[in-house]
Each structure stands twice: as structure tokens, then as C-alpha cells.
Design a protein around this motif. Structure first.
Motif, PDB file in Angstrom:
ATOM      1  N   ALA A 118      -9.579 -39.088  29.850  1.00 31.15           N
ATOM      2  CA  ALA A 118      -8.145 -39.283  29.636  1.00 31.15           C
ATOM      3  C   ALA A 118      -7.561 -38.051  28.972  1.00 31.15           C
ATOM      4  CB  ALA A 118      -7.888 -40.526  28.773  1.00 31.15           C
ATOM      5  N   ALA A 119      -6.296 -37.831  29.197  1.00 33.47           N
ATOM      6  CA  ALA A 119      -5.587 -36.716  28.576  1.00 33.47           C
ATOM      7  C   ALA A 119      -4.117 -37.057  28.518  1.00 33.47           C
ATOM      8  CB  ALA A 119      -5.807 -35.424  29.356  1.00 33.47           C
ATOM      9  N   GLN A 120      -3.420 -36.404  27.600  1.00 33.97           N
ATOM     10  CA  GLN A 120      -2.007 -36.701  27.412  1.00 33.97           C
ATOM     11  C   GLN A 120      -1.266 -35.465  26.929  1.00 33.97           C
ATOM     12  OE1 GLN A 120      -1.091 -39.736  24.512  1.00 33.97           O
ATOM     13  NE2 GLN A 120       0.740 -40.335  25.617  1.00 33.97           N
ATOM     14  N   LEU A 121      -0.038 -35.337  27.390  1.00 31.87           N
ATOM     15  CA  LEU A 121       0.880 -34.299  26.936  1.00 31.87           C
ATOM     16  C   LEU A 121       2.103 -34.973  26.346  1.00 31.87           C
ATOM     17  CD1 LEU A 121       0.845 -31.818  29.958  1.00 31.87           C
ATOM     18  CD2 LEU A 121      -0.282 -31.501  27.771  1.00 31.87           C
ATOM     19  N   SER A 122       2.566 -34.451  25.229  1.00 33.09           N
ATOM     20  CA  SER A 122       3.781 -34.972  24.604  1.00 33.09           C
ATOM     21  C   SER A 122       4.917 -34.000  24.852  1.00 33.09           C
ATOM     22  CB  SER A 122       3.583 -35.179  23.106  1.00 33.09           C
ATOM     23  OG  SER A 122       4.793 -35.584  22.493  1.00 33.09           O
ATOM     24  N   ALA A 123       6.105 -34.552  25.106  1.00 31.91           N
ATOM     25  CA  ALA A 123       7.268 -33.707  25.328  1.00 31.91           C
ATOM     26  C   ALA A 123       7.758 -33.060  24.042  1.00 31.91           C
ATOM     27  CB  ALA A 123       8.408 -34.527  25.954  1.00 31.91           C
ATOM     28  N   ASP A 124       7.356 -33.576  22.885  1.00 31.15           N
ATOM     29  CA  ASP A 124       7.728 -32.978  21.608  1.00 31.15           C
ATOM     30  C   ASP A 124       6.666 -31.975  21.195  1.00 31.15           C
ATOM     31  OD1 ASP A 124       9.979 -34.463  21.486  1.00 31.15           O
ATOM     32  OD2 ASP A 124       9.296 -35.865  19.957  1.00 31.15           O
ATOM     33  N   ARG A 125       7.078 -30.760  20.958  1.00 28.51           N
ATOM     34  CA  ARG A 125       6.153 -29.700  20.577  1.00 28.51           C
ATOM     35  C   ARG A 125       5.509 -30.036  19.230  1.00 28.51           C
ATOM     36  NH1 ARG A 125       5.314 -24.600  22.292  1.00 28.51           N
ATOM     37  NH2 ARG A 125       7.073 -24.806  23.721  1.00 28.51           N
ATOM     38  N   GLY A 126       4.182 -29.923  19.179  1.00 35.62           N
ATOM     39  CA  GLY A 126       3.449 -30.195  17.951  1.00 35.62           C
ATOM     40  C   GLY A 126       2.930 -31.610  17.848  1.00 35.62           C
ATOM     41  N   ALA A 127       3.352 -32.513  18.738  1.00 31.89           N
ATOM     42  CA  ALA A 127       2.884 -33.896  18.714  1.00 31.89           C
ATOM     43  C   ALA A 127       1.844 -34.092  19.793  1.00 31.89           C
ATOM     44  CB  ALA A 127       4.047 -34.870  18.925  1.00 31.89           C
ATOM     45  N   ARG A 151      10.296 -46.458  27.105  1.00 30.19           N
ATOM     46  CA  ARG A 151      11.547 -45.753  27.418  1.00 30.19           C
ATOM     47  C   ARG A 151      11.728 -44.576  26.467  1.00 30.19           C
ATOM     48  NH1 ARG A 151      16.494 -45.950  24.987  1.00 30.19           N
ATOM     49  NH2 ARG A 151      18.296 -45.349  26.242  1.00 30.19           N
ATOM     50  N   GLY A 152      12.194 -43.467  27.021  1.00 28.50           N
ATOM     51  CA  GLY A 152      12.357 -42.263  26.227  1.00 28.50           C
ATOM     52  C   GLY A 152      11.084 -41.439  26.251  1.00 28.50           C
ATOM     53  N   HIS A 153      10.995 -40.505  25.313  1.00 29.12           N
ATOM     54  CA  HIS A 153       9.807 -39.673  25.253  1.00 29.12           C
ATOM     55  C   HIS A 153       9.641 -39.151  23.837  1.00 29.12           C
ATOM     56  CE1 HIS A 153      13.063 -36.711  26.000  1.00 29.12           C
ATOM     57  NE2 HIS A 153      12.349 -35.953  25.160  1.00 29.12           N
ATOM     58  N   GLY A 154       8.461 -38.604  23.585  1.00 27.13           N
ATOM     59  CA  GLY A 154       8.189 -37.985  22.290  1.00 27.13           C
ATOM     60  C   GLY A 154       8.045 -38.993  21.173  1.00 27.13           C
ATOM     61  N   LEU A 273     -10.555 -44.188  40.250  1.00 25.65           N
ATOM     62  CA  LEU A 273      -9.158 -44.549  40.097  1.00 25.65           C
ATOM     63  C   LEU A 273      -8.476 -43.492  39.228  1.00 25.65           C
ATOM     64  CD1 LEU A 273      -9.352 -48.401  39.423  1.00 25.65           C
ATOM     65  CD2 LEU A 273      -8.595 -47.265  41.521  1.00 25.65           C
ATOM     66  N   PHE A 274      -7.335 -43.033  39.671  1.00 26.06           N
ATOM     67  CA  PHE A 274      -6.553 -42.048  38.930  1.00 26.06           C
ATOM     68  C   PHE A 274      -5.243 -42.697  38.518  1.00 26.06           C
ATOM     69  CE2 PHE A 274      -3.317 -38.731  38.707  1.00 26.06           C
ATOM     70  CZ  PHE A 274      -3.910 -37.813  37.845  1.00 26.06           C
ATOM     71  N   LEU A 275      -5.077 -42.940  37.210  1.00 27.18           N
ATOM     72  CA  LEU A 275      -3.880 -43.552  36.671  1.00 27.18           C
ATOM     73  C   LEU A 275      -3.017 -42.479  36.021  1.00 27.18           C
ATOM     74  CD1 LEU A 275      -6.294 -45.752  36.555  1.00 27.18           C
ATOM     75  CD2 LEU A 275      -4.763 -47.019  35.061  1.00 27.18           C
ATOM     76  N   HIS A 276      -1.701 -42.650  36.102  1.00 24.91           N
ATOM     77  CA  HIS A 276      -0.788 -41.667  35.550  1.00 24.91           C
ATOM     78  C   HIS A 276       0.525 -42.328  35.197  1.00 24.91           C
ATOM     79  CE1 HIS A 276       0.286 -42.005  39.786  1.00 24.91           C
ATOM     80  NE2 HIS A 276       1.482 -41.552  39.467  1.00 24.91           N
ATOM     81  N   THR A 277       1.310 -41.659  34.379  1.00 28.52           N
ATOM     82  CA  THR A 277       2.665 -42.087  34.085  1.00 28.52           C
ATOM     83  C   THR A 277       3.641 -41.288  34.938  1.00 28.52           C
ATOM     84  OG1 THR A 277       2.750 -40.531  32.237  1.00 28.52           O
ATOM     85  CG2 THR A 277       2.109 -42.791  31.738  1.00 28.52           C
ATOM     86  N   ASP A 278       4.900 -41.735  34.945  1.00 24.07           N
ATOM     87  CA  ASP A 278       5.867 -41.082  35.836  1.00 24.07           C
ATOM     88  C   ASP A 278       6.209 -39.670  35.394  1.00 24.07           C
ATOM     89  OD1 ASP A 278       7.292 -41.653  33.577  1.00 24.07           O
ATOM     90  OD2 ASP A 278       8.820 -42.873  34.556  1.00 24.07           O
ATOM     91  N   GLY A 279       5.803 -39.286  34.164  1.00 27.55           N
ATOM     92  CA  GLY A 279       6.044 -37.918  33.748  1.00 27.55           C
ATOM     93  C   GLY A 279       5.308 -36.906  34.591  1.00 27.55           C
ATOM     94  N   SER A 328       9.254 -31.894  30.420  1.00 25.54           N
ATOM     95  CA  SER A 328      10.436 -32.580  29.906  1.00 25.54           C
ATOM     96  C   SER A 328      10.166 -34.029  29.552  1.00 25.54           C
ATOM     97  CB  SER A 328      11.569 -32.513  30.936  1.00 25.54           C
ATOM     98  OG  SER A 328      11.174 -33.127  32.160  1.00 25.54           O
ATOM     99  N   ASP A 329       9.017 -34.548  29.909  1.00 25.11           N
ATOM    100  CA  ASP A 329       8.677 -35.943  29.615  1.00 25.11           C
ATOM    101  C   ASP A 329       7.198 -36.025  29.254  1.00 25.11           C
ATOM    102  OD1 ASP A 329       8.869 -38.637  29.261  1.00 25.11           O
ATOM    103  OD2 ASP A 329       9.141 -39.145  31.379  1.00 25.11           O
ATOM    104  N   ASP A 330       6.843 -37.105  28.550  1.00 25.09           N
ATOM    105  CA  ASP A 330       5.443 -37.320  28.217  1.00 25.09           C
ATOM    106  C   ASP A 330       4.630 -37.555  29.483  1.00 25.09           C
ATOM    107  OD1 ASP A 330       6.200 -37.226  25.543  1.00 25.09           O
ATOM    108  OD2 ASP A 330       6.544 -39.384  25.461  1.00 25.09           O
ATOM    109  N   VAL A 331       3.379 -37.146  29.436  1.00 22.02           N
ATOM    110  CA  VAL A 331       2.473 -37.296  30.573  1.00 22.02           C
ATOM    111  C   VAL A 331       1.154 -37.861  30.061  1.00 22.02           C
ATOM    112  CG1 VAL A 331       1.217 -36.132  32.428  1.00 22.02           C
ATOM    113  CG2 VAL A 331       3.529 -35.374  31.816  1.00 22.02           C
ATOM    114  N   ALA A 332       0.677 -38.903  30.704  1.00 19.58           N
ATOM    115  CA  ALA A 332      -0.624 -39.479  30.388  1.00 19.58           C
ATOM    116  C   ALA A 332      -1.427 -39.625  31.676  1.00 19.58           C
ATOM    117  CB  ALA A 332      -0.492 -40.845  29.700  1.00 19.58           C
ATOM    118  N   LEU A 333      -2.686 -39.226  31.626  1.00 18.99           N
ATOM    119  CA  LEU A 333      -3.581 -39.289  32.773  1.00 18.99           C
ATOM    120  C   LEU A 333      -4.861 -40.014  32.366  1.00 18.99           C
ATOM    121  CD1 LEU A 333      -3.302 -35.567  33.962  1.00 18.99           C
ATOM    122  CD2 LEU A 333      -1.881 -37.494  34.676  1.00 18.99           C
ATOM    123  N   LEU A 334      -5.362 -40.839  33.251  1.00 22.67           N
ATOM    124  CA  LEU A 334      -6.589 -41.590  32.994  1.00 22.67           C
ATOM    125  C   LEU A 334      -7.348 -41.719  34.305  1.00 22.67           C
ATOM    126  CD1 LEU A 334      -8.390 -43.335  31.124  1.00 22.67           C
ATOM    127  CD2 LEU A 334      -6.954 -45.278  31.718  1.00 22.67           C
TER     128      LEU A 334
END
Length: 370
Positions: A118-127, A151-154, A273-279, A328-334
Motif C-alpha cells: 500500500a502507498a499514499q500521497l497527501s495533497a498537503d505538503r508535509g502530511a 470529501r475534500g483532501h488533506g 487486485l489493484f485498489l485506488h482512490t479517485d485521486g 491536487s488530491d489525495d491518492v491511495a493505492l492498495l
């Protein structure tokens, strides 16, 4: 590590601390010591200006020396302030990292015959975390997975994501039916929104949620509330896990009375299986073009069998390149890959019990962009 000894407590008077509390004058003393170096630099500059005969002269050499002295004083002050700020920043990052790791815990590298990454990116720098959430747990009902997007991001969406994720971790072992798990998540979200301060935004909060249940024989069941369907990676081909219309996201409308889980397919050995968010799908480049997730995913799984860590690393690299390093949006991958033959009933019970104890993993952890 704190050890608690079991036994019968004795009747004793409450024990007081043997060490006296910190003296209230220590904090001002520390502040004085912290200001010692700037004070010394300032005193040096004043002493030079007032007492040094060279500082009273108007010649070019005297001005050069005076400028050099004050330049050294200013440089020393700047370096001292910079060192203090860096020390406080490192401490704040350690605290934030510990809190983020507690909220979005590392997944084990393997759960009941499934390789997990799993991995994740946050749209807020430093988070490291934001409004996206994921979790995979081995239970007696099979491996249960949740992937969601608040809803929203960061950091603004993190509270809602934590409420849903905490509820999933609590009920995933107890509820035998996947629909009951979803209802518990809906109640947890409603309770979280009721407890929020009345700022007018609570009525617009929602969370997309995907629930998966991968049984010991490889059967995959799903409940989808407004979330993108995962992709099935088979050899060098990819295809959506299902094409059915999802339910509305949690928080917008009440769930229907009946929640039958969708029987998708069997996850065979070697499939993933590759799961993801809409980011990941909605990320755009400078020209406004969407990130071609299916094409990049197809290129990443050309090697057989696809290693989950390598696939996620390839996706993140291409996504950051596509967005110039600023999503521009959070991203999560699994990603979960079936790396074992279907176990028998007894083997399923043993592996299900063993997977409940989460161990440290070398799989990709929540990641922030540079």
C-alpha cells in the motif's frame, strides 16, 4: 515498553511520587539560557560600538571593520535562530509522524496467502495522510479490505477518514455479514458528523467506501458506495472487478434495507487486485489531461508475476511525473496478490487466526511527495 504485573492488589495508601514536581522557575531559566547566545552577540556588537576606539573613526578601514563586526553578529544571530527552528521542526515532524503512523498503520506484507502493498500521497505538503483510508485484515470470514475517500483532501478531511477507519477496525471481526459492516460504518460516520461543531459543512460531508471480502477459496465479494471499482490483474491483462452501478456514498443518503454483497469472481493464484482512490484517475497535468491509470497499470504488470511493491512504485512515479510532483488530491493505492493455492478448511482457519496479529512489514508505507 511498559510491563504490567498481574496479581491481587494489596490495600495500601495511595503512593505519592518520590520525585518532587518540576520547579516553576526552571522554565524561565531555560528561556534565559536559550537567549544566552543572542544576548552575547548583541553585547559584543554594543561593546564594540561604544568602547572600541576603531568604531569611532570615520576612515574607510574603520568602516570596513565595523561592517565586518556587525555582519558577523547578524550571521551568528541568523544561524542561532535557524538552528532553533530546525530543532523545533524535527521535533514536530517526529510527533506528527508518530500520530500519522498510529492512524494509518503499516499493513503486513502478507495476509492469508495474499501479498499486500500500500502507498499514499497527501495533497498537503508535509502530511503523510489525508482524506483517503485503507485497511486489510485477516478474519475468520476471510480477508476483509476497506478503501475509502472522504470529501475534500488533506488534513481537513482526515477526521472523517479516521472515524470511518476506526469503526472498520472495530467491527470487521464481529460482523459475519459484509452488509452489517457497512451499516456500522454508516452509523459511525453519522455519529462523527453529529459531534462536529455546527459549521454548516457537516451536511455536505460524505465518504466513498469500497468493502471487499476475499474468502479462503478465493471468492471475492464486494459492497461499493460511490468508490471506483478495483482492477483485476491477470497475466498481462487488466479488467475491472465489476461493472455494476455502486451505491451512493455514505452520508448522502440512507442505505437501503437490503445490502446483499456482490459476488464478483474468484481470485486465482497469481492474480491480483489493484485498489485506488479517485485521486489517481482524476490527477491532471499542466494541460488538463487526466492521468492514464489503466494504460500505466497495464505497462507496470508486463512482468510475470507482478510484484505489488514494484507496481505501486511505478504508478506513483508516473503519477508524480504527470502532475509535476504536486498532486491536487489525495491518492491511495492498495494491491493484493494471490500467491498461494486455495487452502482447505483447516488451513483457512489456521491462517485466518495467524493473520490477526499484525507484524512489521517492508511494504511501501504512506508516502509524501518531495
Amino acid at each position: 515498553m511498559i510491563r504490567i504485573k498481574a496479581g491481587v492488589p494489596r490495600r495500601t495508601r495511595p503512593r505519592t511520587h518520590s520525585r518532587p514536581p518540576a520547579h516553576p522557575r526552571r522554565r524561565p531559566l531555560r528561556r534565559v539560557l536559550a537567549l544566552g547566545l543572542p544576548t552575547a552577540w548583541g553585547a559584543t556588537a554594543i561593546t564594540y560600538k561604544v568602547a572600541c576606539p576603531l568604531a569611532q573613526q570615520d576612515g574607510l578601514g574603520a568602516r570596513i571593520v565595523t561592517g565586518a563586526v556587525f555582519f558577523a553578529v547578524g550571521t551568528g544571530l541568523v544561524l542561532h535562530v535557524r538552528r532553533t527552528l530546525l530543532r523545533e521542526l524535527r521535533q514536530a515532524r517526529r510527533v506528527a509522524g508518530a500520530a500519522q503512523s498510529a492512524l494509518l498503520r503499516p499493513l503486513p506484507a502478507r495476509i492469508d496467502g495474499l501479498d499486500v502493498a500500500a502507498a499514499q500521497l497527501s495533497a498537503d505538503r508535509g502530511a503523510a495522510i489525508g482524506g483517503d483510508l485503507y485497511e486489510a485484515v485477516g478474519t475468520e470470514h476471510g480477508v476483509r479490505v476497506v478503501m475509502g475517500d472522504a470529501r475534500g483532501h488533506g488534513l481537513a478531511a482526515m477526521g472523517t477518514a479516521v472515524a470511518v477507519l476506526g469503526s472498520f477496525r472495530e467491527v470487521v471481526y464481529d460482523e459475519p455479514d459484509l452488509g452489517d459492516v457497512l451499516r456500522r460504518l454508516e452509523r459511525a460516520l453519522a455519529r462523527h458528523l453529529r459531534e462536529r461543531p455546527p459549521d454548516g459543512a457537516a451536511a455536505e460531508e460524505f465518504v466513498t467506501v469500497l468493502l471487499l471480502e476475499i474468502r479462503p477459496d478465493g471468492e471475492v465479494r464486494a459492497l461499493n458506495c460511490g468508490h471506483p471499482w478495483p482492477y483485476v490483474l491477470r497475466d498481462k491483462d487488466i479488467e475491472p472487478l465489476a461493472r455494476a452501478d455502486p451505491l451512493p456514498p455514505l452520508g448522502l443518503f440512507p442505505l437501503p434495507p437490503e445490502l446483499p454483497a456482490l459476488h464478483c469472481r474468484h481470485l486465482l493464484q497469481g492474480e491480483a487486485l489493484f485498489l485506488h482512490t479517485d485521486g489517481a484517475e482524476d490527477a491532471r497535468d499542466a494541460r488538463g489531461r487526466f492521468f492514464p491509470l489503466p494504460e500505466v497499470l497495464a505497462d507496470a504488470v508486463r512482468e510475470r508475476p507482478p510484484a505489488p511493491e514494484a507496481v505501486l512504485r511505478r504508478i506513483l512515479t508516473e503519477l508524480l511525473r504527470h502532475t509535476d510532483g504536486v498532486p491536487s488530491d489525495d491518492v491511495a493505492l492498495l494491491m493484493l496478490r494471490n500467491d498461494s493455492s486455495p487452502p482447505g478448511p483447516r488451513d483457512a482457519d489456521i491462517s485466518g487466526c495467524a493473520a490477526r496479529a499484525r507484524q512489521a512489514t517492508t511494504a511501501p508505507q504512506p508516502t509524501t511527495y518531495p
